[in-house]
Design a protein around this motif. Structure first.
Motif, PDB file in Angstrom:
ATOM      1  N   GLN A  61      49.595 -26.650  20.918  1.00  0.00           N
ATOM      2  CA  GLN A  61      50.683 -27.364  20.232  1.00  0.00           C
ATOM      3  C   GLN A  61      51.558 -26.303  19.577  1.00  0.00           C
ATOM      4  O   GLN A  61      51.027 -25.381  18.964  1.00  0.00           O
ATOM      5  CB  GLN A  61      50.118 -28.258  19.116  1.00  0.00           C
ATOM      6  N   ARG A  62      52.860 -26.451  19.705  1.00  0.00           N
ATOM      7  CA  ARG A  62      53.744 -25.448  19.114  1.00  0.00           C
ATOM      8  C   ARG A  62      54.521 -26.053  17.941  1.00  0.00           C
ATOM      9  O   ARG A  62      55.006 -27.181  18.028  1.00  0.00           O
ATOM     10  CB  ARG A  62      54.718 -24.911  20.161  1.00  0.00           C
ATOM     11  N   TYR A  63      54.615 -25.290  16.872  1.00  0.00           N
ATOM     12  CA  TYR A  63      55.314 -25.742  15.661  1.00  0.00           C
ATOM     13  C   TYR A  63      56.370 -24.719  15.282  1.00  0.00           C
ATOM     14  O   TYR A  63      56.060 -23.536  15.127  1.00  0.00           O
ATOM     15  CB  TYR A  63      54.328 -25.902  14.500  1.00  0.00           C
ATOM     16  N   ARG A  64      57.593 -25.160  15.144  1.00  0.00           N
ATOM     17  CA  ARG A  64      58.651 -24.268  14.660  1.00  0.00           C
ATOM     18  C   ARG A  64      58.802 -24.496  13.165  1.00  0.00           C
ATOM     19  O   ARG A  64      59.144 -25.590  12.744  1.00  0.00           O
ATOM     20  CB  ARG A  64      59.969 -24.574  15.378  1.00  0.00           C
ATOM     21  N   THR A  65      58.539 -23.477  12.398  1.00  0.00           N
ATOM     22  CA  THR A  65      58.719 -23.600  10.955  1.00  0.00           C
ATOM     23  C   THR A  65      59.880 -22.700  10.557  1.00  0.00           C
ATOM     24  O   THR A  65      60.356 -21.895  11.358  1.00  0.00           O
ATOM     25  CB  THR A  65      57.447 -23.183  10.174  1.00  0.00           C
ATOM     26  N   GLN A  66      60.306 -22.845   9.314  1.00  0.00           N
ATOM     27  CA  GLN A  66      61.433 -22.045   8.848  1.00  0.00           C
ATOM     28  C   GLN A  66      61.106 -20.552   8.937  1.00  0.00           C
ATOM     29  O   GLN A  66      61.946 -19.744   9.310  1.00  0.00           O
ATOM     30  CB  GLN A  66      61.725 -22.425   7.391  1.00  0.00           C
ATOM     31  N   LYS A  67      59.868 -20.199   8.606  1.00  0.00           N
ATOM     32  CA  LYS A  67      59.478 -18.783   8.573  1.00  0.00           C
ATOM     33  C   LYS A  67      59.210 -18.224   9.959  1.00  0.00           C
ATOM     34  O   LYS A  67      59.636 -17.129  10.293  1.00  0.00           O
ATOM     35  CB  LYS A  67      58.240 -18.644   7.683  1.00  0.00           C
ATOM     36  N   LEU A  68      58.467 -18.948  10.763  1.00  0.00           N
ATOM     37  CA  LEU A  68      58.150 -18.474  12.113  1.00  0.00           C
ATOM     38  C   LEU A  68      57.579 -19.606  12.968  1.00  0.00           C
ATOM     39  O   LEU A  68      57.209 -20.652  12.445  1.00  0.00           O
ATOM     40  CB  LEU A  68      57.180 -17.281  12.077  1.00  0.00           C
ATOM     41  N   THR A  69      57.538 -19.355  14.271  1.00  0.00           N
ATOM     42  CA  THR A  69      56.936 -20.318  15.184  1.00  0.00           C
ATOM     43  C   THR A  69      55.430 -20.045  15.248  1.00  0.00           C
ATOM     44  O   THR A  69      55.002 -18.903  15.286  1.00  0.00           O
ATOM     45  CB  THR A  69      57.561 -20.166  16.587  1.00  0.00           C
ATOM     46  N   VAL A  70      54.652 -21.126  15.204  1.00  0.00           N
ATOM     47  CA  VAL A  70      53.196 -20.969  15.270  1.00  0.00           C
ATOM     48  C   VAL A  70      52.672 -21.832  16.413  1.00  0.00           C
ATOM     49  O   VAL A  70      52.987 -23.021  16.501  1.00  0.00           O
ATOM     50  CB  VAL A  70      52.520 -21.396  13.947  1.00  0.00           C
ATOM     51  N   GLU A  95      56.717 -14.639  20.503  1.00  0.00           N
ATOM     52  CA  GLU A  95      57.620 -15.595  19.864  1.00  0.00           C
ATOM     53  C   GLU A  95      57.252 -15.858  18.396  1.00  0.00           C
ATOM     54  O   GLU A  95      58.108 -16.213  17.581  1.00  0.00           O
ATOM     55  CB  GLU A  95      57.518 -16.895  20.665  1.00  0.00           C
ATOM     56  N   GLY A  96      55.974 -15.715  18.081  1.00  0.00           N
ATOM     57  CA  GLY A  96      55.527 -16.061  16.730  1.00  0.00           C
ATOM     58  C   GLY A  96      54.067 -15.701  16.534  1.00  0.00           C
ATOM     59  O   GLY A  96      53.572 -14.722  17.080  1.00  0.00           O
ATOM     60  N   ALA A  97      53.365 -16.532  15.761  1.00  0.00           N
ATOM     61  CA  ALA A  97      51.948 -16.306  15.508  1.00  0.00           C
ATOM     62  C   ALA A  97      51.121 -17.327  16.297  1.00  0.00           C
ATOM     63  O   ALA A  97      51.636 -18.358  16.723  1.00  0.00           O
ATOM     64  CB  ALA A  97      51.652 -16.427  14.018  1.00  0.00           C
TER      65      ALA A  97
END
Ligand SMILES: Nc1ncnc2c1ncn2[C@@H]1O[C@H](COP(=O)(O)OP(=O)(O)O)[C@@H](O)[C@H]1O
Ligand SMILES: [Mg+2]
Length: 147
Positions: A61-70, A95-97
């Motif tokens: 599952q991918r989550y885009r947050t203000q700080k980074l994509t997780v 892309e992120g963490a």
């Protein structure tokens, strides 16, 4: 030692505060140990308001947050290396963490080497034993758990 679920959530908040692109958090431990609960706490702390389901069936599952994509992975049902490759873990780290449950089911060794590995063990009354290993920069996060 995590004394209860709120302690797990607090740990999630501290991890979230330190999380940057390229970080890989491997969440190890038996079914019900609290891997998804900790992943959810990390995501909530990053401001994810939507539902955070266990990725047991979707695998990621991918989550885009203000700080980074997780990207939140669950390798429980991954059966071989080609299935693992299709999941795009390397891209997720560009892309992120990435938060990875069941790393022992196919996390490539070279990624395992860079990961912060958190191993949870259920004890009685909601207590969880926690062991962490990985890059030294994470040490301050866990220092209070060493006794
Ligand atoms: N200290 C704790 N940390 C995490 N989960 C806890 C704790 N105490 C009780 N629990 C409960 O244990 C269960 C952990 O489930 P889950 O996070 O889905 O485990 P896993 O992903 O490791 O299979 C949840 O029902 C949660 O409410
Ligand atoms: Mg889980």
């Amino acid at each position: 030692m995590l004394t209860d679920e709120s302690a797990t959530r607090e740990l999630g908040a501290v991890i979230a505060g330190a999380l940057v692109t390229g970080d890989l958090i491997a969440l190890s431990g038996d079914l019900g140990a609290g891997k998804t609960t900790l992943a959810r706490a990390i995501l909530r702390s990053l401001g994810v308001a939507e539902e955070v389901p266990s990725p047991t069936f979707t695998l990621v599952q991918r989550y885009r947050t203000q700080k980074l994509t997780v990207s939140h992975f669950d390798l429980y049902r991954v059966e071989n290396a080609s299935e693992m490759n299709e999941l795009g873990l390397e891209d997720a780290l560009d892309e992120g963490a990435a938060l990875v449950e069941w790393p022992e089911n196919g996390l490539p060794a070279r990624l395992q080497l860079e990961a912060l590995t958190i191993c949870l063990t259920a004890l009685d009354h909601g207590r969880r034993e926690i062991r962490a290993s990985g890059p030294a920069r994470w040490r301050p996060v866990f220092i209070k758990d060493i006794s």
